[in-house]
Design an enzyme around this catalytic site. Structure first.
Site, mmCIF file in Angstrom:
data_model
loop_
_atom_site.group_PDB
_atom_site.id
_atom_site.type_symbol
_atom_site.label_atom_id
_atom_site.label_comp_id
_atom_site.label_asym_id
_atom_site.label_seq_id
_atom_site.Cartn_x
_atom_site.Cartn_y
_atom_site.Cartn_z
ATOM 1 N N CYS A 113 4.401 -15.444 -18.239
ATOM 2 C CA CYS A 113 4.174 -16.781 -17.675
ATOM 3 C C CYS A 113 4.070 -16.779 -16.154
ATOM 4 C CB CYS A 113 5.278 -17.729 -18.114
ATOM 5 S SG CYS A 113 5.377 -17.867 -19.901
ATOM 6 N N HIS A 250 4.854 -23.893 -13.406
ATOM 7 C CA HIS A 250 4.588 -23.399 -14.751
ATOM 8 C C HIS A 250 5.091 -24.446 -15.732
ATOM 9 C CE1 HIS A 250 4.434 -21.160 -18.345
ATOM 10 N NE2 HIS A 250 5.729 -20.935 -18.432
ATOM 11 N N ASN A 280 2.991 -24.933 -23.424
ATOM 12 C CA ASN A 280 3.161 -23.773 -22.538
ATOM 13 C C ASN A 280 2.006 -22.804 -22.785
ATOM 14 O OD1 ASN A 280 3.920 -21.418 -21.263
ATOM 15 N ND2 ASN A 280 6.031 -21.435 -22.007
HETATM 16 O O1 UT7 Z 1 7.576 -19.837 -20.383
HETATM 17 C C1 UT7 Z 1 8.613 -18.949 -20.165
HETATM 18 C C2 UT7 Z 1 9.859 -19.640 -19.940
HETATM 19 N N1 UT7 Z 1 10.252 -20.358 -21.130
HETATM 20 C C3 UT7 Z 1 11.088 -21.322 -21.013
HETATM 21 O O2 UT7 Z 1 11.444 -21.639 -19.908
HETATM 22 C C4 UT7 Z 1 11.621 -21.999 -22.250
HETATM 23 C C5 UT7 Z 1 13.075 -22.257 -22.035
HETATM 24 N N2 UT7 Z 1 13.766 -22.867 -23.151
HETATM 25 C C6 UT7 Z 1 13.483 -24.110 -23.623
HETATM 26 O O3 UT7 Z 1 12.560 -24.744 -23.186
HETATM 27 C C7 UT7 Z 1 14.416 -24.705 -24.652
HETATM 28 O O4 UT7 Z 1 15.568 -23.896 -24.757
HETATM 29 C C8 UT7 Z 1 13.775 -24.841 -26.053
HETATM 30 C C9 UT7 Z 1 12.740 -25.949 -26.007
HETATM 31 C C10 UT7 Z 1 13.137 -23.542 -26.482
HETATM 32 C C11 UT7 Z 1 14.828 -25.241 -27.088
HETATM 33 O O5 UT7 Z 1 15.499 -26.429 -26.685
HETATM 34 P P1 UT7 Z 1 17.087 -26.490 -26.678
HETATM 35 O O6 UT7 Z 1 17.448 -27.844 -26.283
HETATM 36 O O7 UT7 Z 1 17.575 -25.363 -25.822
HETATM 37 O O8 UT7 Z 1 17.423 -26.301 -28.206
HETATM 38 P P2 UT7 Z 1 18.278 -25.149 -28.891
HETATM 39 O O9 UT7 Z 1 17.530 -23.870 -28.904
HETATM 40 O O10 UT7 Z 1 19.640 -25.180 -28.325
HETATM 41 O O11 UT7 Z 1 18.335 -25.711 -30.363
HETATM 42 C C12 UT7 Z 1 18.990 -26.946 -30.686
HETATM 43 C C13 UT7 Z 1 18.796 -27.231 -32.160
HETATM 44 C C14 UT7 Z 1 19.103 -26.018 -33.046
HETATM 45 O O12 UT7 Z 1 19.754 -26.508 -34.219
HETATM 46 P P3 UT7 Z 1 21.345 -26.324 -34.377
HETATM 47 O O13 UT7 Z 1 21.583 -24.842 -34.304
HETATM 48 O O14 UT7 Z 1 21.947 -27.078 -33.234
HETATM 49 O O15 UT7 Z 1 21.593 -26.923 -35.708
HETATM 50 C C15 UT7 Z 1 17.744 -25.519 -33.434
HETATM 51 O O16 UT7 Z 1 17.721 -24.856 -34.673
HETATM 52 O O17 UT7 Z 1 17.438 -27.573 -32.419
HETATM 53 C C16 UT7 Z 1 16.941 -26.781 -33.501
HETATM 54 N N3 UT7 Z 1 15.519 -26.558 -33.296
HETATM 55 C C17 UT7 Z 1 14.588 -27.414 -33.735
HETATM 56 N N4 UT7 Z 1 14.671 -28.567 -34.414
HETATM 57 C C18 UT7 Z 1 13.534 -29.209 -34.713
HETATM 58 C C19 UT7 Z 1 14.910 -25.537 -32.654
HETATM 59 N N5 UT7 Z 1 13.573 -25.699 -32.675
HETATM 60 C C20 UT7 Z 1 13.352 -26.861 -33.346
HETATM 61 C C21 UT7 Z 1 12.192 -27.573 -33.679
HETATM 62 N N6 UT7 Z 1 12.331 -28.730 -34.367
HETATM 63 N N7 UT7 Z 1 10.952 -27.152 -33.341
#
Ligand code: UT7
Length: 323
Positions: A113, A250, A280
């Site tokens: 990225c 980004h 992204n």
């Molecule tokens: O481009 C390179 C750099 N990349 C980034 O900067 C990305 C950085 N990370 C992020 O943007 C975020 O961490 C994400 C968007 C990837 C995830 O968001 P989050 O608020 O950190 O969610 P999480 O990974 O902590 O997941 C929270 C919950 C989980 O469920 P439990 O374990 O709390 O029951 C996930 O399983 O959300 C669940 N989850 C989803 N639910 C519905 C994860 N993906 C999804 C989804 N739909 N697509």
């Protein structure tokens, strides 16, 4: 002194759009979750047979047209991509051929990225060294090809696209009133190699592999690293947030854009946001956002623009430029 001026901008997005509602038919997700956690509403996805080089070529042609420069005047082409057409040769050589260039040289840069910021810094240094005059810098990706479309934690986040900037050697006084790239700041830290990766590759797995990300960890590092490199860029140029007309970040997650802007006191209305429409697009996201804001007249000649990105590796960086 020699300055690398941004004289042409182009972008290309594949026609096919996949909305969050469509994603919810493929995996256990919802429009609400995706919008709330990321700000993404839709993504563009390349058609079957449409390759990264095809997207790159479209964007590069538009950047040449914008600048009124012909391909024969180009000395160098850099394609920043993590999704090359082939493992080798470089996708940039295909773009060079597609543009009709018969001279010069072309190569790819892999910083995921952060690739476009790395490519811009590389091109700037070639220009400042006096080795080249006109450089096509492209960020192009077909991330749809390296996603596991059954993994809701990654497949909803990415999209395909390409953006291009034509850099041309000009002259300046050597201060921040000059047009062109004023400074660039690159960093990486391989300690975090495993947190954001494609689990595959020619040497490690003899496969292409799929994107894997420890999202929460990446998020935390992204905000910290971006804040620090933006502070470094402002300090290196002796300026403050109020001197910046536009931040072009980004586009990984709207929440990352918001918290970085908040930490640095950049007004949200001065941050270019495309993540809602493009998702992204990795190395393509910064030049896509730049072309968007130049195209609709928000960014004008003379504006001070701060570009930044963070990605796998980890890699991160920023560039300050006066358009
Ligand atoms: O481009 C390179 C750099 N990349 C980034 O900067 C990305 C950085 N990370 C992020 O943007 C975020 O961490 C994400 C968007 C990837 C995830 O968001 P989050 O608020 O950190 O969610 P999480 O990974 O902590 O997941 C929270 C919950 C989980 O469920 P439990 O374990 O709390 O029951 C996930 O399983 O959300 C669940 N989850 C989803 N639910 C519905 C994860 N993906 C999804 C989804 N739909 N697509």
């Amino acid at each position: 002194m020699i300055r690398s001026q941004l004289v042409g901008f182009g972008s290309y997005l594949p026609e096919r759009v996949i909305t969050n509602a469509e994603m919810a038919k493929m995996v256990d997700t919802s429009d609400e979750w995706i919008v709330e956690r990321t700000g993404i509403r839709q993504r563009h996805v390349a058609a079957e047979g449409q390759l990264t080089s095809d997207l790159a070529l479209e964007a590069a042609r538009k950047a040449l047209k914008f600048a009124g420069v012909s391909a024969s005047e180009l000395d160098m082409v850099i394609v920043a991509t993590a999704t090359p057409d082939n493992t080798f040769p470089a996708t940039a050589t295909k773009v060079q051929y597609g543009l009709g260039m018969t001279g010069g040289f072309a190569f790819d840069i892999q910083a995921v990225c952060s690739g476009f910021v790395y490519a811009l810094a590389t091109a700037d240094n070639f220009i400042k060294a006096g080795q080249v005059r006109n450089v096509m810098v492209i960020g192009a990706e077909t991330f749809s090809r390296i996603l596991d479309w059954n993994d809701r934690t990654t497949c909803v986040l990415f999209g395909d696209g390409a953006g291009a900037v034509l850099l041309s050697a000009g002259t300046g006084k050597g201060d921040i009133t000059d047009r062109g790239i004023l400074s660039s700041h690159l960093h990486s830290d391989g300690k975090h190699y495993e947190l954001l990766q494609v689990k595959g590759g020619p040497s490690r797995g003899q496969t292409v592999g799929h994107v894997y990300m420890e999202g929460r960890e990446v998020f935390r590092h992204a905000v910290a690293n971006l804040t620090s490199v933006l502070e470094e860029t402002l300090a290196a140029n002796g300026i403050g947030p109020a001197d910046i007309d536009w931040v072009v970040p980004h586009q990984a997650n709207k929440r990352i854009l918001d918290s970085t802007a908040r930490k640095l006191n950049f007004p949200p209305e001065r941050v270019v946001v495309t993540v809602d429409r493009h998702a992204n697009t990795s190395a393509a996201s910064v030049p896509l956002a730049l072309a968007d804001a130049v195209g609709d007249g928000r960014i004008k000649q003379g504006d001070m623009v701060l570009l930044e990105a963070m990605g796998g590796g980890f890699t991160w960086g920023a560039a300050l430029a006066r358009i």
